[in-house]
Design a protein around this motif. Structure first.
Motif, PDB file in Angstrom:
ATOM      1  N   ASP A 109      -6.554 -20.794  26.429  1.00  0.00           N
ATOM      2  CA  ASP A 109      -6.295 -22.176  26.835  1.00  0.00           C
ATOM      3  C   ASP A 109      -6.826 -22.443  28.242  1.00  0.00           C
ATOM      4  OD1 ASP A 109      -4.931 -22.170  24.456  1.00  0.00           O
ATOM      5  OD2 ASP A 109      -2.951 -21.987  25.378  1.00  0.00           O
ATOM      6  N   LYS A 110      -6.528 -21.523  29.144  1.00  0.00           N
ATOM      7  CA  LYS A 110      -6.966 -21.685  30.535  1.00  0.00           C
ATOM      8  C   LYS A 110      -8.494 -21.644  30.625  1.00  0.00           C
ATOM      9  CE  LYS A 110      -2.809 -19.576  32.546  1.00  0.00           C
ATOM     10  NZ  LYS A 110      -2.078 -19.388  31.283  1.00  0.00           N
ATOM     11  N   LYS A 111      -9.084 -20.765  29.848  1.00  0.00           N
ATOM     12  CA  LYS A 111     -10.544 -20.609  29.879  1.00  0.00           C
ATOM     13  C   LYS A 111     -11.238 -21.888  29.405  1.00  0.00           C
ATOM     14  CE  LYS A 111     -13.991 -17.212  28.401  1.00  0.00           C
ATOM     15  NZ  LYS A 111     -14.193 -15.980  27.621  1.00  0.00           N
ATOM     16  N   VAL A 112     -10.740 -22.467  28.315  1.00  0.00           N
ATOM     17  CA  VAL A 112     -11.327 -23.691  27.777  1.00  0.00           C
ATOM     18  C   VAL A 112     -11.184 -24.840  28.773  1.00  0.00           C
ATOM     19  CG1 VAL A 112     -11.056 -25.456  25.995  1.00  0.00           C
ATOM     20  CG2 VAL A 112     -11.077 -23.055  25.357  1.00  0.00           C
ATOM     21  N   CYS A 113      -9.995 -24.966  29.376  1.00  0.00           N
ATOM     22  CA  CYS A 113      -9.784 -26.031  30.371  1.00  0.00           C
ATOM     23  C   CYS A 113     -10.724 -25.853  31.554  1.00  0.00           C
ATOM     24  CB  CYS A 113      -8.331 -26.017  30.841  1.00  0.00           C
ATOM     25  SG  CYS A 113      -7.157 -26.697  29.648  1.00  0.00           S
ATOM     26  N   CYS A 114     -10.895 -24.624  32.020  1.00  0.00           N
ATOM     27  CA  CYS A 114     -11.810 -24.356  33.142  1.00  0.00           C
ATOM     28  C   CYS A 114     -13.235 -24.766  32.793  1.00  0.00           C
ATOM     29  CB  CYS A 114     -11.770 -22.877  33.511  1.00  0.00           C
ATOM     30  SG  CYS A 114     -10.341 -22.393  34.495  1.00  0.00           S
ATOM     31  N   LEU A 115     -13.687 -24.400  31.604  1.00  0.00           N
ATOM     32  CA  LEU A 115     -15.054 -24.726  31.201  1.00  0.00           C
ATOM     33  C   LEU A 115     -15.251 -26.234  31.087  1.00  0.00           C
ATOM     34  CD1 LEU A 115     -15.679 -21.949  28.529  1.00  0.00           C
ATOM     35  CD2 LEU A 115     -16.806 -22.173  30.736  1.00  0.00           C
ATOM     36  N   GLY A 116     -14.231 -26.926  30.568  1.00  0.00           N
ATOM     37  CA  GLY A 116     -14.337 -28.376  30.460  1.00  0.00           C
ATOM     38  C   GLY A 116     -14.391 -29.055  31.808  1.00  0.00           C
ATOM     39  N   LEU A 117     -13.512 -28.655  32.722  1.00  0.00           N
ATOM     40  CA  LEU A 117     -13.451 -29.281  34.042  1.00  0.00           C
ATOM     41  C   LEU A 117     -14.682 -28.955  34.883  1.00  0.00           C
ATOM     42  CD1 LEU A 117      -9.674 -28.751  34.905  1.00  0.00           C
ATOM     43  CD2 LEU A 117     -10.802 -30.900  34.307  1.00  0.00           C
ATOM     44  N   THR A 118     -15.127 -27.696  34.842  1.00  0.00           N
ATOM     45  CA  THR A 118     -16.304 -27.326  35.639  1.00  0.00           C
ATOM     46  C   THR A 118     -17.574 -27.989  35.122  1.00  0.00           C
ATOM     47  OG1 THR A 118     -16.528 -25.288  34.326  1.00  0.00           O
ATOM     48  CG2 THR A 118     -15.375 -25.120  36.433  1.00  0.00           C
ATOM     49  N   SER A 119     -17.591 -28.371  33.848  1.00  0.00           N
ATOM     50  CA  SER A 119     -18.749 -29.088  33.310  1.00  0.00           C
ATOM     51  C   SER A 119     -18.935 -30.429  34.008  1.00  0.00           C
ATOM     52  CB  SER A 119     -18.581 -29.304  31.797  1.00  0.00           C
ATOM     53  OG  SER A 119     -18.561 -28.083  31.103  1.00  0.00           O
ATOM     54  N   LEU A 120     -17.827 -31.025  34.459  1.00  0.00           N
ATOM     55  CA  LEU A 120     -17.898 -32.311  35.159  1.00  0.00           C
ATOM     56  C   LEU A 120     -18.596 -32.173  36.510  1.00  0.00           C
ATOM     57  CD1 LEU A 120     -14.282 -33.586  34.436  1.00  0.00           C
ATOM     58  CD2 LEU A 120     -16.396 -34.527  33.483  1.00  0.00           C
ATOM     59  N   LEU A 121     -18.483 -30.979  37.101  1.00  0.00           N
ATOM     60  CA  LEU A 121     -19.058 -30.774  38.427  1.00  0.00           C
ATOM     61  C   LEU A 121     -20.582 -30.756  38.394  1.00  0.00           C
ATOM     62  CD1 LEU A 121     -16.620 -27.972  39.679  1.00  0.00           C
ATOM     63  CD2 LEU A 121     -16.421 -30.454  39.933  1.00  0.00           C
ATOM     64  N   ALA A 122     -21.143 -30.564  37.216  1.00  0.00           N
ATOM     65  CA  ALA A 122     -22.604 -30.512  37.091  1.00  0.00           C
ATOM     66  C   ALA A 122     -23.224 -31.882  36.871  1.00  0.00           C
ATOM     67  CB  ALA A 122     -22.984 -29.585  35.938  1.00  0.00           C
ATOM     68  N   LEU A 123     -22.387 -32.914  36.721  1.00  0.00           N
ATOM     69  CA  LEU A 123     -22.912 -34.258  36.486  1.00  0.00           C
ATOM     70  C   LEU A 123     -23.558 -34.823  37.748  1.00  0.00           C
ATOM     71  CD1 LEU A 123     -19.968 -35.803  34.415  1.00  0.00           C
ATOM     72  CD2 LEU A 123     -22.218 -35.126  33.557  1.00  0.00           C
ATOM     73  N   PRO A 124     -24.562 -35.700  37.602  1.00  0.00           N
ATOM     74  CA  PRO A 124     -25.184 -36.344  38.771  1.00  0.00           C
ATOM     75  C   PRO A 124     -24.159 -37.142  39.560  1.00  0.00           C
ATOM     76  CG  PRO A 124     -26.491 -36.687  36.780  1.00  0.00           C
ATOM     77  CD  PRO A 124     -25.192 -36.093  36.339  1.00  0.00           C
ATOM     78  N   GLY A 125     -24.398 -37.288  40.852  1.00  0.00           N
ATOM     79  CA  GLY A 125     -23.483 -38.031  41.706  1.00  0.00           C
ATOM     80  C   GLY A 125     -23.315 -39.462  41.254  1.00  0.00           C
ATOM     81  N   GLY A 126     -22.102 -39.957  41.372  1.00  0.00           N
ATOM     82  CA  GLY A 126     -21.838 -41.334  40.994  1.00  0.00           C
ATOM     83  C   GLY A 126     -21.230 -41.496  39.619  1.00  0.00           C
ATOM     84  N   GLN A 127     -21.376 -40.480  38.759  1.00  0.00           N
ATOM     85  CA  GLN A 127     -20.814 -40.592  37.416  1.00  0.00           C
ATOM     86  C   GLN A 127     -19.316 -40.319  37.407  1.00  0.00           C
ATOM     87  OE1 GLN A 127     -24.150 -38.307  34.986  1.00  0.00           O
ATOM     88  NE2 GLN A 127     -22.984 -39.646  33.650  1.00  0.00           N
TER      89      GLN A 127
END
Length: 219
Positions: A109-127
């Motif tokens: 559960d923790k691993k999946v949540c981490c992967l989902g949240l860290t994926s947001l950090l790779a988005l271009p600025g402003g999104q």
């Protein structure tokens, strides 16, 4: 998932199946992001058990891992982004009386949540708003610490179990030595080796189960 007459406990397999799709079909199911996301959030707003809520949030996390830009775009277009992330962060902050997390209890559960949240950090600025990114950073750090501690605790328990097994084997060998007859020494040794082999195989199976259970192939 849409049937209001079905209890939470009876549909737990549904979000698990959706999770499998988005973990193993990278780039192949874009057309299913929006319908599954709407379905998941609709059920999340009606769910009563914390376990089902955790499973549904993990569906969102898997979709972000699958395609963060597409998933976030759907959330914004439906006006549900704030609802989902507020619910998610609230669940992450909930604690039991012991101080342990009330939700997302398994390593998976923790691993999946981490992967989902860290994926947001790779988005271009402003999104993603800066304030929201700060919440993502804090939540991710807390999750990573909890995940690391849980892995260390599991490894410690495995080591203790292994030592107990070895101590049990040594004790068995001592008992065999005390009651052995000179003429039967060879047979006793063979039986001891066979018993030791069985115990070690059983222990190895337990260790493998602890290491690999519930860990998806692409995570």
């Amino acid at each position: 998932m849409t049937d209001r007459n079905i209890e939470d406990s009876d549909i737990e397999s549904a979000p698990k199946l959706i999770e499998v799709v988005f973990q193993n079909c990278k780039g192949q199911v874009d057309q299913w992001v929006e319908p599954y996301l709407r379905l998941t959030i609709d059920r999340l707003q009606r769910a009563e058990t914390s376990y089902l809520k955790s499973l549904l949030i993990q569906v969102v996390a898997n979709m972000l891992y699958y395609n963060p830009g597409l998933t976030l775009g759907v959330l914004h277009n439906t006006g549900l982004a704030s609802t989902v992330f507020d619910h998610w962060f609230q669940m992450l902050q909930q604690k039991r009386k012991s101080g342990l997390p009330a939700n997302f209890k398994r390593e998976h559960d923790k691993k999946v949540c981490c992967l989902g949240l860290t994926s947001l950090l790779a988005l271009p600025g402003g999104q993603f708003p800066d304030e929201a990114l700060q919440r993502v950073f804090r939540a991710t750090l807390d999750l990573l610490v909890a995940y690391k501690n849980q892995i260390a605790e599991a490894a410690k328990e495995t080591e203790v179990d292994y030592e107990n097994e070895l101590n049990g084997l040594e004790s068995d060998e001592d008992d065999d030595d005390d009651g052995s007859d000179g003429e039967m020494g060879m047979d006793d040794t063979e039986e001891g080796d066979e018993a030791e082999s069985k115990k070690l195989k059983k222990l190895a199976a337990q260790v493998c189960q602890m290491l690999f259970i519930d860990i998806p192939c692409q995570l």
